[in-house]
Design a protein around this motif. Structure first.
Motif, mmCIF file in Angstrom:
data_model
loop_
_atom_site.group_PDB
_atom_site.id
_atom_site.type_symbol
_atom_site.label_atom_id
_atom_site.label_comp_id
_atom_site.label_asym_id
_atom_site.label_seq_id
_atom_site.Cartn_x
_atom_site.Cartn_y
_atom_site.Cartn_z
ATOM 1 N N TYR A 4 -1.979 4.320 -18.544
ATOM 2 C CA TYR A 4 -2.547 3.023 -18.171
ATOM 3 C C TYR A 4 -1.995 2.534 -16.836
ATOM 4 O O TYR A 4 -2.708 1.923 -16.038
ATOM 5 C CB TYR A 4 -2.299 1.981 -19.262
ATOM 6 N N THR A 5 -0.727 2.802 -16.574
ATOM 7 C CA THR A 5 -0.135 2.443 -15.287
ATOM 8 C C THR A 5 -0.807 3.211 -14.160
ATOM 9 O O THR A 5 -1.086 2.648 -13.094
ATOM 10 C CB THR A 5 1.378 2.726 -15.311
ATOM 11 N N LEU A 6 -1.072 4.491 -14.388
ATOM 12 C CA LEU A 6 -1.766 5.295 -13.373
ATOM 13 C C LEU A 6 -3.166 4.768 -13.094
ATOM 14 O O LEU A 6 -3.604 4.739 -11.942
ATOM 15 C CB LEU A 6 -1.839 6.755 -13.807
ATOM 16 N N VAL A 7 -3.871 4.350 -14.118
ATOM 17 C CA VAL A 7 -5.206 3.774 -13.918
ATOM 18 C C VAL A 7 -5.109 2.518 -13.069
ATOM 19 O O VAL A 7 -5.907 2.303 -12.149
ATOM 20 C CB VAL A 7 -5.884 3.485 -15.282
ATOM 21 N N GLY A 8 -4.101 1.687 -13.323
ATOM 22 C CA GLY A 8 -3.887 0.493 -12.509
ATOM 23 C C GLY A 8 -3.595 0.839 -11.064
ATOM 24 O O GLY A 8 -4.112 0.193 -10.144
ATOM 25 N N PHE A 9 -2.773 1.871 -10.833
ATOM 26 C CA PHE A 9 -2.489 2.306 -9.471
ATOM 27 C C PHE A 9 -3.752 2.811 -8.777
ATOM 28 O O PHE A 9 -3.985 2.521 -7.607
ATOM 29 C CB PHE A 9 -1.432 3.406 -9.447
ATOM 30 N N PHE A 10 -4.560 3.593 -9.495
ATOM 31 C CA PHE A 10 -5.784 4.124 -8.905
ATOM 32 C C PHE A 10 -6.736 3.004 -8.503
ATOM 33 O O PHE A 10 -7.337 3.048 -7.429
ATOM 34 C CB PHE A 10 -6.480 5.089 -9.855
ATOM 35 N N VAL A 11 -6.868 1.995 -9.349
ATOM 36 C CA VAL A 11 -7.744 0.861 -9.026
ATOM 37 C C VAL A 11 -7.198 0.098 -7.828
ATOM 38 O O VAL A 11 -7.946 -0.264 -6.915
ATOM 39 C CB VAL A 11 -7.913 -0.054 -10.262
ATOM 40 N N ALA A 12 -5.887 -0.146 -7.809
ATOM 41 C CA ALA A 12 -5.288 -0.866 -6.682
ATOM 42 C C ALA A 12 -5.430 -0.084 -5.381
ATOM 43 O O ALA A 12 -5.663 -0.671 -4.320
ATOM 44 C CB ALA A 12 -3.814 -1.145 -6.973
ATOM 45 N N TRP A 35 0.829 -1.199 0.000
ATOM 46 C CA TRP A 35 0.000 0.000 0.000
ATOM 47 C C TRP A 35 0.867 1.254 0.000
ATOM 48 O O TRP A 35 0.640 2.200 -0.755
ATOM 49 C CB TRP A 35 -0.923 -0.046 1.208
ATOM 50 N N GLY A 36 1.887 1.285 0.855
ATOM 51 C CA GLY A 36 2.789 2.436 0.904
ATOM 52 C C GLY A 36 3.563 2.625 -0.389
ATOM 53 O O GLY A 36 3.744 3.756 -0.863
ATOM 54 N N MET A 37 4.021 1.527 -0.969
ATOM 55 C CA MET A 37 4.745 1.618 -2.239
ATOM 56 C C MET A 37 3.837 2.096 -3.373
ATOM 57 O O MET A 37 4.263 2.872 -4.229
ATOM 58 C CB MET A 37 5.358 0.267 -2.599
ATOM 59 N N LEU A 38 2.591 1.644 -3.382
ATOM 60 C CA LEU A 38 1.648 2.109 -4.408
ATOM 61 C C LEU A 38 1.397 3.603 -4.296
ATOM 62 O O LEU A 38 1.304 4.296 -5.312
ATOM 63 C CB LEU A 38 0.329 1.352 -4.305
ATOM 64 N N ILE A 39 1.302 4.100 -3.086
ATOM 65 C CA ILE A 39 1.084 5.543 -2.891
ATOM 66 C C ILE A 39 2.284 6.324 -3.422
ATOM 67 O O ILE A 39 2.125 7.305 -4.155
ATOM 68 C CB ILE A 39 0.811 5.856 -1.409
ATOM 69 N N ALA A 40 3.485 5.879 -3.069
ATOM 70 C CA ALA A 40 4.695 6.576 -3.527
ATOM 71 C C ALA A 40 4.837 6.500 -5.046
ATOM 72 O O ALA A 40 5.119 7.514 -5.702
ATOM 73 C CB ALA A 40 5.924 5.983 -2.840
ATOM 74 N N LEU A 41 4.650 5.313 -5.612
ATOM 75 C CA LEU A 41 4.779 5.156 -7.057
ATOM 76 C C LEU A 41 3.703 5.915 -7.821
ATOM 77 O O LEU A 41 3.953 6.443 -8.907
ATOM 78 C CB LEU A 41 4.734 3.680 -7.437
ATOM 79 N N GLN A 42 2.521 5.993 -7.244
ATOM 80 C CA GLN A 42 1.433 6.721 -7.900
ATOM 81 C C GLN A 42 1.784 8.201 -8.029
ATOM 82 O O GLN A 42 1.579 8.799 -9.079
ATOM 83 C CB GLN A 42 0.141 6.516 -7.110
ATOM 84 N N PHE A 43 2.337 8.798 -6.980
ATOM 85 C CA PHE A 43 2.721 10.203 -7.065
ATOM 86 C C PHE A 43 3.884 10.401 -8.041
ATOM 87 O O PHE A 43 3.918 11.378 -8.788
ATOM 88 C CB PHE A 43 3.074 10.765 -5.683
#
Length: 99
Positions: free
Chosen positions: A49-57, A15-23
């Motif tokens: 498309y990667t951002l959409v995947g991050f948002f869904v996750a 979860w923390g890595m997804l938040i960092a990678l999303q930004f």
């Protein structure tokens, strides 16, 4: 260490890595958007498309953590519906001490 504690720790890390990678990818998205050319178009599309995947996750992982911690599903769902990814960041900081 039990399997439940290990999986909650893993969820916290993911979860923390997804938040960092999303930004990071969001900033990268806007940097590449200014350099639009035919060669950068494919990179721009793949980052979007990667951002959409991050948002869904980032909408699914808080719900899983909510079930694992036995917290209020309604509260978590309302926060995610109202604030989307920012709600996910807020829920991360709310639940991180319990994971």
């Amino acid at each position: 260490m039990t399997i439940n504690a290990l999986s909650l720790k893993t969820l916290k890390t993911v979860w923390g890595m997804l938040i960092a990678l999303q930004f990071f990818f969001l900033i990268l998205f806007f940097v590449i958007a200014e350099l639009v050319s035919p060669s950068n178009l494919l990179v721009h599309l793949s980052i979007s498309y990667t951002l959409v995947g991050f948002f869904v996750a980032l909408l699914i992982i808080p719900l899983i953590v909510c079930f694992r911690l036995q917290k209020s599903f309604v509260f978590t769902a309302v926060i995610l519906l109202l604030f989307n990814v920012l709600g996910s960041v807020g829920l991360y900081y709310r639940y991180k001490n319990e994971m």
